[in-house]
Motif scaffolding. Structure first.
Motif, short mmCIF file in Angstrom:
data_model
loop_
_atom_site.label_atom_id
_atom_site.label_comp_id
_atom_site.label_asym_id
_atom_site.label_seq_id
_atom_site.Cartn_x
_atom_site.Cartn_y
_atom_site.Cartn_z
N ASN A 132 -21.83 14.62 -83.56
CA ASN A 132 -22.22 13.29 -84.00
C ASN A 132 -23.73 13.16 -83.90
O ASN A 132 -24.35 13.77 -83.03
N LEU A 133 -24.31 12.41 -84.81
CA LEU A 133 -25.74 12.16 -84.75
C LEU A 133 -25.97 10.67 -84.69
O LEU A 133 -25.35 9.90 -85.42
N TRP A 134 -26.87 10.27 -83.81
CA TRP A 134 -27.22 8.87 -83.66
C TRP A 134 -28.66 8.65 -84.09
O TRP A 134 -29.49 9.55 -84.03
N PHE A 135 -28.95 7.43 -84.51
CA PHE A 135 -30.32 7.02 -84.76
C PHE A 135 -30.78 6.20 -83.55
O PHE A 135 -30.21 5.15 -83.26
N LEU A 136 -31.79 6.69 -82.86
CA LEU A 136 -32.39 5.92 -81.76
C LEU A 136 -33.36 4.93 -82.39
O LEU A 136 -34.35 5.33 -83.01
N ILE A 137 -33.11 3.64 -82.22
CA ILE A 137 -33.83 2.64 -83.00
C ILE A 137 -34.87 1.89 -82.19
O ILE A 137 -36.02 1.78 -82.59
#
Length: 368
Positions: A57-62
């Motif tokens: 899984n890939l997340w966007f750190l915002i």
């Protein structure tokens, strides 16, 4: 509900297979709820199984608050609020997030005479303070690349030994040796920056947008050849118009530029360009629709960051609730749902350093 004692009666190899299919947020819970599971999650047999069968899984750190980093998962369309600072024993007011690669995050300390870099894996609650850089005291560029097969990583830093020095130094940390290596010195003007920039990795090179002290040069697309150990100005003309808040991203081997075009103190457009390597020209491949642009409805001073991975680009502003994802395949734009830790009534705006703008792939096997 299954009693906890049930899991103790299962053979470890069965428990490992069950845990390997759990999503990362559930892994966080397992680590805090059960010491038996926690020990299994650290075993070599489980980590090898996890690398093989776990759904990646890939997340966007915002953005981040004092206690958490808000990460959005496109696959589940949900927010994951990481208690990263507590898990890695970091003070959010004393560190700045600079880079991400292979499940690891790279921070530097703030307000210190000597810059110190810190590598951490928030999933495993592990961190490492890197040794002091031999010569660099003022950082201009930071880039990070991890090699999953070997479990190693390298950190690129370009900067100076004095605040007004005209000679830039490049040093690279290699986790395989645990040491910094001097790579090169350069007096080239395009390396004299106003502030720190993030370099992205692609096919043997670190790329970044230079913001030279000599503003007449404008933004410069520059690249560092890790093998040849030298910086190169690619002499690529920037897109026409008053470009602000530009971001470089790599999506499936494509080098993209995203940013806003300002006119009469307002945002005229937010566009995406792709670099055509054969001609070294930026070609526009997308722009934000007017109806979405009107919802942002902000002056030119609003901060915008873009991060990318796969076919997705994530745009965020320092107004924490305003984030949107663009799909390069179907050219669709979708607003992210509101995050409960950053509702409109609670946070009207955040500072520049609260925006993160980095893709992050959670990993149990990434070693600091």
């Amino acid at each position: 509900m299954v009693e906890r004692s049930f899991w103790y009666r299962l053979p470890e190899e069965i428990t490992e297979k069950i845990l390997a299919f759990l999503p990362i947020p559930s892994i966080f819970l397992c680590r805090s709820v059960c010491k038996h599971w926690n020990s299994l999650l650290k075993s070599d047999s489980f980590l090898e199984l996890w690398r093989t069968i776990s759904p990646q899984n890939l997340w966007f750190l915002i953005y981040h608050t004092r206690h958490t980093i808000a990460a959005f998962s496109p696959s589940s369309h949900q927010w994951n609020n990481l208690p990263l600072f507590d898990r890695c024993s970091l003070d959010s007011s004393q560190v700045l997030l600079l880079a991400s690669s292979g499940g690891l995050l790279c921070f530097r300390n703030r307000n210190s005479d000597y810059p110190t870099l810190i590598i951490c894996n928030p999933v495993t609650s592990s961190h490492r303070i890197l040794p002091e850089m031999p010569q660099i005291r003022y950082i201009d560029i930071v880039g990070m690349v991890a090699d999953k097969p070997s479990g190693s990583y390298r950190i690129l830093v370009t900067g100076t030994s004095e605040p007004a020095c005209s000679e830039s130094i490049t040093e690279v940390y290699d986790s395989r040796t645990g040491e910094w290596a001097h790579h090169c010195r350069s007096g080239q003007e395009f390396l004299q920056f106003w502030y720190e920039v993030h370099a992205i990795w692609h096919a043997g090179f670190f790329y970044c947008l230079g913001t030279p002290v000599n503003t007449s040069l404008g933004y410069r697309l520059i690249a560092y050849d890790l093998e040849k150990r030298n910086w190169v100005d690619l002499n690529v003309r920037m897109p026409p118009g008053d470009l602000r808040c530009p971001s470089l991203v790599i999506c499936k081997g494509r080098l993209l530029l995203a940013g806003k075009i300002v006119e009469d103190y307002l945002i005229k457009s937010i566009c995406i360009w792709e670099l055509r390597w054969e001609s070294l020209r930026w070609v526009k491949v997308g722009s934000m629709p007017d109806d979405i642009l009107r919802k942002i409805h902000s002056p030119h001073s609003i901060l915008i960051q873009c991060q990318g991975h796969g076919d997705l680009l994530c745009f965020s502003t320092h107004r924490g609730w305003q984030s949107i994802i663009y799909n390069l395949l179907d050219q669709s734009w979708k607003w992210l749902p509101e995050n409960e830790i950053c509702g409109r009534s609670q946070f009207q705006a955040m500072g520049r350093n609260n925006l993160v703008g980095l893709p992050y792939e959670p990993s149990l096997s990434a070693r600091v």
